[in-house]
Design a protein around this motif. Structure first.
Motif, mmCIF file in Angstrom:
data_model
loop_
_atom_site.group_PDB
_atom_site.id
_atom_site.type_symbol
_atom_site.label_atom_id
_atom_site.label_comp_id
_atom_site.label_asym_id
_atom_site.label_seq_id
_atom_site.Cartn_x
_atom_site.Cartn_y
_atom_site.Cartn_z
ATOM 1 N N CYS A 96 44.645 36.649 -6.582
ATOM 2 C CA CYS A 96 45.386 36.682 -6.430
ATOM 3 C C CYS A 96 46.046 37.892 -6.041
ATOM 4 O O CYS A 96 46.493 38.791 -6.615
ATOM 5 N N HIS A 156 48.522 29.063 -2.308
ATOM 6 C CA HIS A 156 48.820 30.819 -1.239
ATOM 7 C C HIS A 156 47.955 31.165 -0.513
ATOM 8 O O HIS A 156 48.283 32.455 0.367
ATOM 9 N N THR A 157 46.845 29.672 0.296
ATOM 10 C CA THR A 157 45.816 31.306 1.091
ATOM 11 C C THR A 157 44.817 30.051 0.355
ATOM 12 O O THR A 157 45.150 29.046 -0.182
ATOM 13 N N GLN A 161 48.850 25.597 2.973
ATOM 14 C CA GLN A 161 48.164 27.407 2.608
ATOM 15 C C GLN A 161 49.379 28.514 2.595
ATOM 16 O O GLN A 161 49.838 28.370 4.643
ATOM 17 N N PHE A 191 48.742 34.373 2.202
ATOM 18 C CA PHE A 191 48.957 35.261 1.474
ATOM 19 C C PHE A 191 50.565 36.027 1.662
ATOM 20 O O PHE A 191 51.163 37.139 1.278
ATOM 21 N N ALA A 206 54.753 35.790 1.196
ATOM 22 C CA ALA A 206 55.584 34.544 0.313
ATOM 23 C C ALA A 206 56.873 34.444 1.270
ATOM 24 O O ALA A 206 57.092 32.932 0.841
ATOM 25 N N GLN A 220 55.463 31.049 2.274
ATOM 26 C CA GLN A 220 55.333 29.957 1.542
ATOM 27 C C GLN A 220 56.626 29.142 1.389
ATOM 28 O O GLN A 220 56.776 28.099 0.790
ATOM 29 N N VAL A 223 52.667 32.751 -4.210
ATOM 30 C CA VAL A 223 52.258 34.136 -3.818
ATOM 31 C C VAL A 223 52.447 35.123 -4.388
ATOM 32 O O VAL A 223 51.917 36.452 -4.940
#
Length: 376
Positions: free
Chosen positions: A27, A87-88, A116, A119, A121, A124, A144
């Protein structure tokens, strides 16, 4: 956390699957690099196999998260839905999601979305809004950015959905109150496995370098430290002669090149995770050194192919990815049933070398390694 079965009757099946997968590793987030050199000293005390979560949670074993036949029937009869907010994307997340999907299917839970965020924010946060418009009963997610997620994940809580976290929760949120549970890898065992792979590959003696993620991230920090502790204890004739921190994966090739040039007797390098290790392998190749062995975390096609065709990869340590997915799904069922769940649940890592690549890949990712790795 209020039971959705108790307050919902028949849940209309919703559609809208946007396939998302994962790569995680550690991460990543921006950080400053940090350089230091150390000499390992022996004897070292036997390391602990304990670790803690982001709020000091003590992990329980994944095998302890079980459902009775009656509980499974309640879940199946609830006509529930689930969604993923990753997150990814990458092999690791794909395997985690596969494990969760298989368990959800077994329990009669329909998956209605998977997103996804690359990465990012803000992406997300938008994904949360999109997913919650489908009103899922269970949400599997990883933040994220923990700080901003404390706000962006609020719609999940407001909707009364059962939130289950892989590794990273929103800052200030607590298991049993704001979400059901954290499911992750056993970090202490993963560090020990890395030490065993590299230590055995070097015959128990030599000089090694240590490239760790230089950011305050609970997951990667503890796994990195566990490697150091177990290396010092189990292999006292192996010395860490230089330590370097990296802020971005793209930094590792330059760092490793300098480390190799400075330490001509170097025979091994530990790197926090696999995609960061790709730069280290490039540096080793450029230096013309066939005697330097690398160990890292996560199963990665580039690293695996190099392990089979070259001399520079001692092995990799997988996260127990399929099992993490199963644990996330079961923890979600715990939340729906108002059944107390462990605050933190840990899966056992998988040691993978050239000798057991196919079996290890299958055990960790649920599929055989691709032809790009095996040449088959």
């Amino acid at each position: 956390m209020t039971s959705r079965i108790a307050r919902r009757g028949v849940h209309a099946t919703l559609a809208g699957i946007a396939a998302g997968a994962l790569l995680l590793t550690g991460c990543s987030a921006p950080a400053q690099t940090n350089t230091q050199a150390t000499e390992s000293s022996a004897p070292a005390a036997e390391p602990s196999l304990e670790f803690v979560g982001p709020n000091g949670e003590k992990p329980g074993a994944l095998a302890e998260v079980t459902l009775t036949a009656d509980e499974e029937k309640q879940i199946a009869d609830g006509e529930l839905t689930a969604a993923f907010i990753w997150h990814t994307s990458g092999d690791f997340v794909a395997a985690v999601e596969q494990g969760a999907r298989q368990e959800f299917e077994r329990l009669g839970v329909d998956v209605v979305a998977s997103t996804q965020a690359g990465f990012d924010a803000a992406t997300q946060a938008n994904n949360v809004q999109t997913v919650m418009a489908l009103d899922p009963d269970i949400v599997v997610a990883i933040a994220v950015d923990p700080t901003s997620a404390a706000t962006s994940f609020q719609p999940i809580k407001d909707a009364g959905a059962q939130l289950v976290i892989m590794t990273t929760p929103p800052a200030g949120w607590e298991a049993g109150t704001d979400f059901v549970s954290i499911v992750t890898e056993d970090l202490a065992k993963a560090g020990r496995a890395n030490a065993e792979i590299l230590g055995d590959a070097l015959g128990g003696a030599g000089e090694i370098g240590y490239l760790s993620y230089n950011a305050n991230f609970w997951f990667t920090n503890q796994r990195d430290q566990s490697f150091k502790d177990w290396m010092a204890y189990s292999y006292p004739d192996i010395s860490i002669v230089e330590e370097q921190g990296f802020a971005q994966e793209t930094d590792t090739q330059v760092i490793a090149s300098a480390m190799i040039a400075k330490n001509p007797n170097l025979t091994g390098i530990y790197v926090s995770w696999a995609t960061a290790a790709q730069g280290v392998l490039a540096a080793i190749k450029a230096s013309g050194r066939s005697d330097i062995q690398v160990v890292t975390n996560d199963l990665d096609t580039t690293i695996a192919a190099a392990m089979l065709t070259g001399d520079n990869v001692a092995g990799m340590v997988g996260n127990g990815s399929i099992d993490i997915g199963v644990g996330l799904a079961r923890a979600g069922a715990y939340g729906v049933l108002d059944k107390p769940a462990p605050a933190l649940v840990a899966s056992d890592p998988t040691k993978v070398s050239a000798d057991n690549l196919e079996d290890g890949w299958l055990a960790d990712y649920g599929v055989e390694p691709p032809a790009s790795v095996t040449g088959k």
